[in-house]
Scaffold this motif. Structure first.
Motif, PDB file in Angstrom:
ATOM      1  N   GLY A 210       0.822  -1.214   0.000  1.00 45.93           N
ATOM      2  CA  GLY A 210       0.000   0.000   0.000  1.00 45.93           C
ATOM      3  C   GLY A 210       0.854   1.261   0.000  1.00 45.93           C
ATOM      4  O   GLY A 210       0.599   2.195  -0.769  1.00 45.93           O
ATOM      5  N   PHE A 211       1.876   1.279   0.875  1.00 45.84           N
ATOM      6  CA  PHE A 211       2.763   2.440   0.909  1.00 45.84           C
ATOM      7  C   PHE A 211       3.541   2.581  -0.396  1.00 45.84           C
ATOM      8  O   PHE A 211       3.779   3.694  -0.870  1.00 45.84           O
ATOM      9  CB  PHE A 211       3.730   2.343   2.090  1.00 45.84           C
ATOM     10  N   MET A 212       3.914   1.463  -1.001  1.00 44.12           N
ATOM     11  CA  MET A 212       4.618   1.528  -2.268  1.00 44.12           C
ATOM     12  C   MET A 212       3.702   2.117  -3.353  1.00 44.12           C
ATOM     13  O   MET A 212       4.121   2.945  -4.158  1.00 44.12           O
ATOM     14  CB  MET A 212       5.103   0.137  -2.703  1.00 44.12           C
ATOM     15  N   GLY A 213       2.440   1.704  -3.346  1.00 44.84           N
ATOM     16  CA  GLY A 213       1.494   2.241  -4.315  1.00 44.84           C
ATOM     17  C   GLY A 213       1.270   3.735  -4.126  1.00 44.84           C
ATOM     18  O   GLY A 213       1.244   4.496  -5.103  1.00 44.84           O
ATOM     19  N   VAL A 214       1.136   4.161  -2.868  1.00 46.63           N
ATOM     20  CA  VAL A 214       0.954   5.592  -2.599  1.00 46.63           C
ATOM     21  C   VAL A 214       2.196   6.373  -3.025  1.00 46.63           C
ATOM     22  O   VAL A 214       2.098   7.446  -3.630  1.00 46.63           O
ATOM     23  CB  VAL A 214       0.642   5.820  -1.101  1.00 46.63           C
ATOM     24  N   ALA A 215       3.372   5.853  -2.733  1.00 41.83           N
ATOM     25  CA  ALA A 215       4.609   6.534  -3.118  1.00 41.83           C
ATOM     26  C   ALA A 215       4.737   6.639  -4.635  1.00 41.83           C
ATOM     27  O   ALA A 215       5.115   7.688  -5.176  1.00 41.83           O
ATOM     28  CB  ALA A 215       5.815   5.802  -2.540  1.00 41.83           C
ATOM     29  N   LEU A 216       4.394   5.559  -5.333  1.00 39.44           N
ATOM     30  CA  LEU A 216       4.448   5.600  -6.797  1.00 39.44           C
ATOM     31  C   LEU A 216       3.434   6.584  -7.362  1.00 39.44           C
ATOM     32  O   LEU A 216       3.728   7.323  -8.316  1.00 39.44           O
ATOM     33  CB  LEU A 216       4.220   4.200  -7.372  1.00 39.44           C
ATOM     34  N   ALA A 217       2.228   6.604  -6.787  1.00 42.14           N
ATOM     35  CA  ALA A 217       1.196   7.522  -7.273  1.00 42.14           C
ATOM     36  C   ALA A 217       1.601   8.980  -7.040  1.00 42.14           C
ATOM     37  O   ALA A 217       1.453   9.822  -7.935  1.00 42.14           O
ATOM     38  CB  ALA A 217      -0.135   7.222  -6.588  1.00 42.14           C
ATOM     39  N   LEU A 218       2.129   9.277  -5.856  1.00 41.17           N
ATOM     40  CA  LEU A 218       2.553  10.649  -5.580  1.00 41.17           C
ATOM     41  C   LEU A 218       3.701  11.072  -6.494  1.00 41.17           C
ATOM     42  O   LEU A 218       3.733  12.206  -6.984  1.00 41.17           O
ATOM     43  CB  LEU A 218       2.968  10.789  -4.120  1.00 41.17           C
ATOM     44  N   THR A 219       4.625  10.173  -6.721  1.00 43.30           N
ATOM     45  CA  THR A 219       5.736  10.480  -7.618  1.00 43.30           C
ATOM     46  C   THR A 219       5.225  10.759  -9.025  1.00 43.30           C
ATOM     47  O   THR A 219       5.647  11.726  -9.670  1.00 43.30           O
ATOM     48  CB  THR A 219       6.741   9.317  -7.644  1.00 43.30           C
ATOM     49  N   TYR A 220       4.288   9.941  -9.491  1.00 44.37           N
ATOM     50  CA  TYR A 220       3.708  10.128 -10.820  1.00 44.37           C
ATOM     51  C   TYR A 220       2.991  11.474 -10.913  1.00 44.37           C
ATOM     52  O   TYR A 220       3.167  12.216 -11.881  1.00 44.37           O
ATOM     53  CB  TYR A 220       2.748   8.980 -11.133  1.00 44.37           C
ATOM     54  N   VAL A 221       2.196  11.798  -9.894  1.00 42.69           N
ATOM     55  CA  VAL A 221       1.445  13.059  -9.901  1.00 42.69           C
ATOM     56  C   VAL A 221       2.406  14.248  -9.904  1.00 42.69           C
ATOM     57  O   VAL A 221       2.198  15.226 -10.632  1.00 42.69           O
ATOM     58  CB  VAL A 221       0.484  13.131  -8.691  1.00 42.69           C
ATOM     59  N   MET A 222       3.463  14.184  -9.113  1.00 44.15           N
ATOM     60  CA  MET A 222       4.412  15.294  -9.063  1.00 44.15           C
ATOM     61  C   MET A 222       5.147  15.469 -10.390  1.00 44.15           C
ATOM     62  O   MET A 222       5.321  16.586 -10.876  1.00 44.15           O
ATOM     63  CB  MET A 222       5.405  15.087  -7.921  1.00 44.15           C
ATOM     64  N   ILE A 223       5.572  14.382 -10.993  1.00 42.60           N
ATOM     65  CA  ILE A 223       6.274  14.483 -12.276  1.00 42.60           C
ATOM     66  C   ILE A 223       5.346  15.013 -13.360  1.00 42.60           C
ATOM     67  O   ILE A 223       5.722  15.886 -14.146  1.00 42.60           O
ATOM     68  CB  ILE A 223       6.880  13.116 -12.669  1.00 42.60           C
ATOM     69  N   MET A 224       4.110  14.528 -13.395  1.00 42.02           N
ATOM     70  CA  MET A 224       3.150  15.020 -14.384  1.00 42.02           C
ATOM     71  C   MET A 224       2.827  16.496 -14.154  1.00 42.02           C
ATOM     72  O   MET A 224       2.644  17.261 -15.102  1.00 42.02           O
ATOM     73  CB  MET A 224       1.870  14.185 -14.356  1.00 42.02           C
ATOM     74  N   GLY A 225       2.752  16.897 -12.884  1.00 42.93           N
ATOM     75  CA  GLY A 225       2.501  18.306 -12.576  1.00 42.93           C
ATOM     76  C   GLY A 225       3.620  19.206 -13.058  1.00 42.93           C
ATOM     77  O   GLY A 225       3.381  20.278 -13.617  1.00 42.93           O
ATOM     78  N   VAL A 226       4.851  18.772 -12.862  1.00 44.67           N
ATOM     79  CA  VAL A 226       5.991  19.563 -13.334  1.00 44.67           C
ATOM     80  C   VAL A 226       5.988  19.639 -14.852  1.00 44.67           C
ATOM     81  O   VAL A 226       6.220  20.697 -15.434  1.00 44.67           O
ATOM     82  CB  VAL A 226       7.317  18.963 -12.809  1.00 44.67           C
ATOM     83  N   ILE A 227       5.705  18.534 -15.511  1.00 47.12           N
ATOM     84  CA  ILE A 227       5.659  18.536 -16.975  1.00 47.12           C
ATOM     85  C   ILE A 227       4.550  19.445 -17.476  1.00 47.12           C
ATOM     86  O   ILE A 227       4.732  20.228 -18.413  1.00 47.12           O
ATOM     87  CB  ILE A 227       5.486  17.095 -17.512  1.00 47.12           C
ATOM     88  N   TYR A 228       3.379  19.393 -16.824  1.00 42.17           N
ATOM     89  CA  TYR A 228       2.248  20.219 -17.251  1.00 42.17           C
ATOM     90  C   TYR A 228       2.543  21.701 -17.043  1.00 42.17           C
ATOM     91  O   TYR A 228       2.251  22.520 -17.899  1.00 42.17           O
ATOM     92  CB  TYR A 228       0.987  19.818 -16.479  1.00 42.17           C
ATOM     93  N   GLU A 229       3.118  22.055 -15.908  1.00 38.48           N
ATOM     94  CA  GLU A 229       3.383  23.452 -15.594  1.00 38.48           C
ATOM     95  C   GLU A 229       4.559  24.018 -16.373  1.00 38.48           C
ATOM     96  O   GLU A 229       4.688  25.233 -16.496  1.00 38.48           O
ATOM     97  CB  GLU A 229       3.642  23.619 -14.091  1.00 38.48           C
ATOM     98  N   SER A 230       5.430  23.160 -16.891  1.00 42.32           N
ATOM     99  CA  SER A 230       6.602  23.671 -17.593  1.00 42.32           C
ATOM    100  C   SER A 230       6.304  24.001 -19.050  1.00 42.32           C
ATOM    101  O   SER A 230       7.147  24.571 -19.729  1.00 42.32           O
ATOM    102  CB  SER A 230       7.737  22.654 -17.529  1.00 42.32           C
ATOM    103  N   ARG A 231       5.122  23.664 -19.512  1.00 45.99           N
ATOM    104  CA  ARG A 231       4.765  23.988 -20.891  1.00 45.99           C
ATOM    105  C   ARG A 231       4.581  25.491 -21.037  1.00 45.99           C
ATOM    106  O   ARG A 231       3.894  26.127 -20.243  1.00 45.99           O
ATOM    107  CB  ARG A 231       3.471  23.289 -21.293  1.00 45.99           C
ATOM    108  N   ILE A 232       5.189  26.070 -22.038  1.00 44.57           N
ATOM    109  CA  ILE A 232       5.062  27.499 -22.303  1.00 44.57           C
ATOM    110  C   ILE A 232       4.125  27.659 -23.493  1.00 44.57           C
ATOM    111  O   ILE A 232       4.380  27.111 -24.565  1.00 44.57           O
ATOM    112  CB  ILE A 232       6.435  28.114 -22.622  1.00 44.57           C
ATOM    113  N   PRO A 233       3.033  28.393 -23.294  1.00 39.63           N
ATOM    114  CA  PRO A 233       2.115  28.558 -24.427  1.00 39.63           C
ATOM    115  C   PRO A 233       2.778  29.372 -25.533  1.00 39.63           C
ATOM    116  O   PRO A 233       3.473  30.355 -25.251  1.00 39.63           O
ATOM    117  CB  PRO A 233       0.930  29.323 -23.823  1.00 39.63           C
TER     118      PRO A 233
END
Length: 116
Positions: free
Chosen positions: A29-52
């Motif tokens: 369970g903790f491994m799944g939560v850690a993987l999910a949080l890591t995925y969300v953070m990486i996707m957030g950085v990728i989404y926010e780094s896009r320059i229109p």
């Protein structure tokens, strides 16, 4: 290149399967939560780094040519016209700066309400 002969997707899958089956449920369970949080953070950085993309806007500056035989009265008259234009631009800049300050103050007040 003997190293590549030891790489196999089947062996990697077996490795992961044996690792997961030897773990306790709360560890998974903790491994799944850690993987999910890591995925969300990486996707957030990728989404926010896009320059229109900005549309190309040609900025042409025309230079005024002044006659050398202008009188002082003509120069003063032109300066009055230019100072009125500059005052209008300064007032617009001040208005925009005040709007931006108000936005930051609103955010700051919200953070203070949360105790930050």
């Amino acid at each position: 290149m003997k190293f590549l002969q030891y790489l196999s997707p089947k062996q990697a899958f077996r490795d992961v399967k044996s690792y997961v089956t030897t773990r306790r449920p709360h560890q998974l369970g903790f491994m799944g939560v850690a993987l999910a949080l890591t995925y969300v953070m990486i996707m957030g950085v990728i989404y926010e780094s896009r320059i229109p993309p900005k549309p190309y806007h040609r900025d042409i500056i025309y230079v005024q040519n002044w006659r050398l035989d202008r009188t002082d009265a003509q120069i003063i008259a032109q300066q009055k016209i230019d100072s009125a234009e500059k005052a209008k631009q300064d007032a617009e800049l001040k208005r925009l700066q005040d709007e931006r300050k108000a936005q930051f103050k609103k955010v700051n007040d919200g953070l203070k309400a949360w105790g930050i």
